[in-house]
Design a protein around this motif. Sequence first.
Motif, PDB file in Angstrom:
ATOM      1  N   GLN A   1       0.918  -1.590  -0.426  1.00 56.27           N
ATOM      2  CA  GLN A   1      -0.136   0.077   0.059  1.00 56.27           C
ATOM      3  C   GLN A   1       0.586   1.374  -0.217  1.00 56.27           C
ATOM      4  O   GLN A   1       1.808   1.473   1.204  1.00 56.27           O
ATOM      5  CB  GLN A   1      -1.301   0.094   1.461  1.00 56.27           C
ATOM      6  N   VAL A   2       0.263   1.925  -1.218  1.00 62.01           N
ATOM      7  CA  VAL A   2       1.643   3.398  -1.121  1.00 62.01           C
ATOM      8  C   VAL A   2       0.561   4.537  -0.194  1.00 62.01           C
ATOM      9  O   VAL A   2      -0.484   4.523   0.441  1.00 62.01           O
ATOM     10  CB  VAL A   2       0.801   3.835  -2.616  1.00 62.01           C
ATOM     11  N   GLU A   3       1.848   4.996   1.145  1.00 61.04           N
ATOM     12  CA  GLU A   3       1.592   6.140   1.877  1.00 61.04           C
ATOM     13  C   GLU A   3       2.482   7.318   1.305  1.00 61.04           C
ATOM     14  O   GLU A   3       3.579   7.371   1.137  1.00 61.04           O
ATOM     15  CB  GLU A   3       1.937   5.354   3.247  1.00 61.04           C
ATOM     16  N   VAL A   4       2.029   8.727   1.228  1.00 61.21           N
ATOM     17  CA  VAL A   4       2.926   9.508   1.251  1.00 61.21           C
ATOM     18  C   VAL A   4       1.943  10.586   1.891  1.00 61.21           C
ATOM     19  O   VAL A   4       1.672  10.355   2.217  1.00 61.21           O
ATOM     20  CB  VAL A   4       2.136  10.628  -0.275  1.00 61.21           C
ATOM     21  N   VAL A   5       3.493  11.114   2.632  1.00 61.86           N
ATOM     22  CA  VAL A   5       3.135  11.744   3.494  1.00 61.86           C
ATOM     23  C   VAL A   5       3.469  13.388   4.335  1.00 61.86           C
ATOM     24  O   VAL A   5       4.993  12.636   4.012  1.00 61.86           O
ATOM     25  CB  VAL A   5       3.216  11.111   5.729  1.00 61.86           C
ATOM     26  N   GLU A   6       3.228  14.452   4.181  1.00 58.13           N
ATOM     27  CA  GLU A   6       3.725  15.546   4.073  1.00 58.13           C
ATOM     28  C   GLU A   6       3.857  16.002   5.781  1.00 58.13           C
ATOM     29  O   GLU A   6       3.362  15.731   6.941  1.00 58.13           O
ATOM     30  CB  GLU A   6       3.310  16.696   4.000  1.00 58.13           C
ATOM     31  N   SER A   7       4.967  16.746   5.771  1.00 57.29           N
ATOM     32  CA  SER A   7       5.337  17.294   7.352  1.00 57.29           C
ATOM     33  C   SER A   7       6.168  18.411   7.106  1.00 57.29           C
ATOM     34  O   SER A   7       6.365  18.575   5.991  1.00 57.29           O
ATOM     35  CB  SER A   7       6.250  16.365   8.433  1.00 57.29           C
ATOM     36  N   GLY A   8       5.861  19.160   8.172  1.00 54.44           N
ATOM     37  CA  GLY A   8       6.303  20.912   8.118  1.00 54.44           C
ATOM     38  C   GLY A   8       5.971  21.750   8.485  1.00 54.44           C
ATOM     39  O   GLY A   8       5.728  22.308   8.294  1.00 54.44           O
ATOM     40  N   GLY A   9       3.960  21.716   8.507  1.00 56.74           N
ATOM     41  CA  GLY A   9       3.609  22.687   8.550  1.00 56.74           C
ATOM     42  C   GLY A   9       3.209  23.910   9.439  1.00 56.74           C
ATOM     43  O   GLY A   9       4.195  22.688  10.168  1.00 56.74           O
ATOM     44  N   GLY A  10       2.534  24.845   9.426  1.00 55.99           N
ATOM     45  CA  GLY A  10       2.702  24.932  10.386  1.00 55.99           C
ATOM     46  C   GLY A  10       2.524  26.294  10.871  1.00 55.99           C
ATOM     47  O   GLY A  10       1.480  27.358   9.800  1.00 55.99           O
ATOM     48  N   VAL A  11       2.312  27.338  11.789  1.00 56.93           N
ATOM     49  CA  VAL A  11       2.177  28.438  11.146  1.00 56.93           C
ATOM     50  C   VAL A  11       3.563  29.780  12.013  1.00 56.93           C
ATOM     51  O   VAL A  11       3.578  29.481  12.321  1.00 56.93           O
ATOM     52  CB  VAL A  11       0.856  28.913  12.725  1.00 56.93           C
ATOM     53  N   VAL A  12       3.811  30.281  10.614  1.00 52.36           N
ATOM     54  CA  VAL A  12       4.521  31.080  11.436  1.00 52.36           C
ATOM     55  C   VAL A  12       4.747  32.477  10.735  1.00 52.36           C
ATOM     56  O   VAL A  12       2.806  32.754   9.876  1.00 52.36           O
ATOM     57  CB  VAL A  12       5.805  30.993  10.208  1.00 52.36           C
ATOM     58  N   GLN A  13       5.502  33.819  10.924  1.00 52.92           N
ATOM     59  CA  GLN A  13       4.635  35.467  10.922  1.00 52.92           C
ATOM     60  C   GLN A  13       5.162  35.772   9.659  1.00 52.92           C
ATOM     61  O   GLN A  13       5.926  34.765   8.265  1.00 52.92           O
ATOM     62  CB  GLN A  13       5.215  35.708  12.263  1.00 52.92           C
ATOM     63  N   PRO A  14       5.145  36.728   8.671  1.00 53.91           N
ATOM     64  CA  PRO A  14       4.781  37.557   7.607  1.00 53.91           C
ATOM     65  C   PRO A  14       6.690  37.306   7.272  1.00 53.91           C
ATOM     66  O   PRO A  14       7.289  37.521   8.417  1.00 53.91           O
ATOM     67  CB  PRO A  14       4.611  38.446   7.805  1.00 53.91           C
ATOM     68  N   GLY A  15       7.013  36.677   6.274  1.00 51.35           N
ATOM     69  CA  GLY A  15       8.751  36.586   6.475  1.00 51.35           C
ATOM     70  C   GLY A  15       9.554  35.243   6.821  1.00 51.35           C
ATOM     71  O   GLY A  15      11.277  35.957   6.434  1.00 51.35           O
ATOM     72  N   GLU A  16       9.159  35.305   7.957  1.00 53.19           N
ATOM     73  CA  GLU A  16      10.104  33.656   8.160  1.00 53.19           C
ATOM     74  C   GLU A  16       9.097  32.341   6.693  1.00 53.19           C
ATOM     75  O   GLU A  16       9.058  32.647   5.725  1.00 53.19           O
ATOM     76  CB  GLU A  16       9.266  33.179   8.858  1.00 53.19           C
ATOM     77  N   SER A  17      10.370  31.730   7.254  1.00 52.36           N
ATOM     78  CA  SER A  17      10.837  30.937   6.624  1.00 52.36           C
ATOM     79  C   SER A  17      10.056  29.177   7.069  1.00 52.36           C
ATOM     80  O   SER A  17      10.189  28.975   7.671  1.00 52.36           O
ATOM     81  CB  SER A  17      12.588  30.663   5.860  1.00 52.36           C
ATOM     82  N   LEU A  18       9.463  28.387   6.111  1.00 55.67           N
ATOM     83  CA  LEU A  18       9.369  26.976   5.890  1.00 55.67           C
ATOM     84  C   LEU A  18       9.469  25.935   5.277  1.00 55.67           C
ATOM     85  O   LEU A  18       9.897  27.172   3.915  1.00 55.67           O
ATOM     86  CB  LEU A  18       7.828  27.313   6.538  1.00 55.67           C
TER      87      LEU A  18
END
Length: 115
Positions: A1-18
């Motif tokens: 079974q194929v699984e694709v999982v994203e990570s690293g999201g969240g809430v940031v302020q303008p100008g920040e990086s992610l």
Amino acid sequence: QVEVVESGGGVVQPGESLRLSCSASGIVGSIEHMAWARQRPGKARTFVASILNTGRINIPDSLKDRFSVSRDGNENTVYLQMASLKPEDTAVYFCNFGATEGSYWGKGISVTVSS
């Protein structure tokens, strides 16, 4: 079974990086490309970036000065580096793996850019 999982999201302020990460498992056959798309609130899903198995990268002109994409082919992992984030980058970000046996999407991860 194929699984694709994203990570690293969240809430940031303008100008920040992610940096978003996405890993796939269970894919049969060769992976031909890895890609990112996003869906802003109330909008259709749109293309953000892709990287082919040749290493060729495609990012829309409107994003290429702030977004970059890379991959770890050995780990079936693709990354989306986002800099100088703006409120309009707020969206659910989806990862896609295109393989010889099919195209596979993750469930998406939320990124909110807000002060």
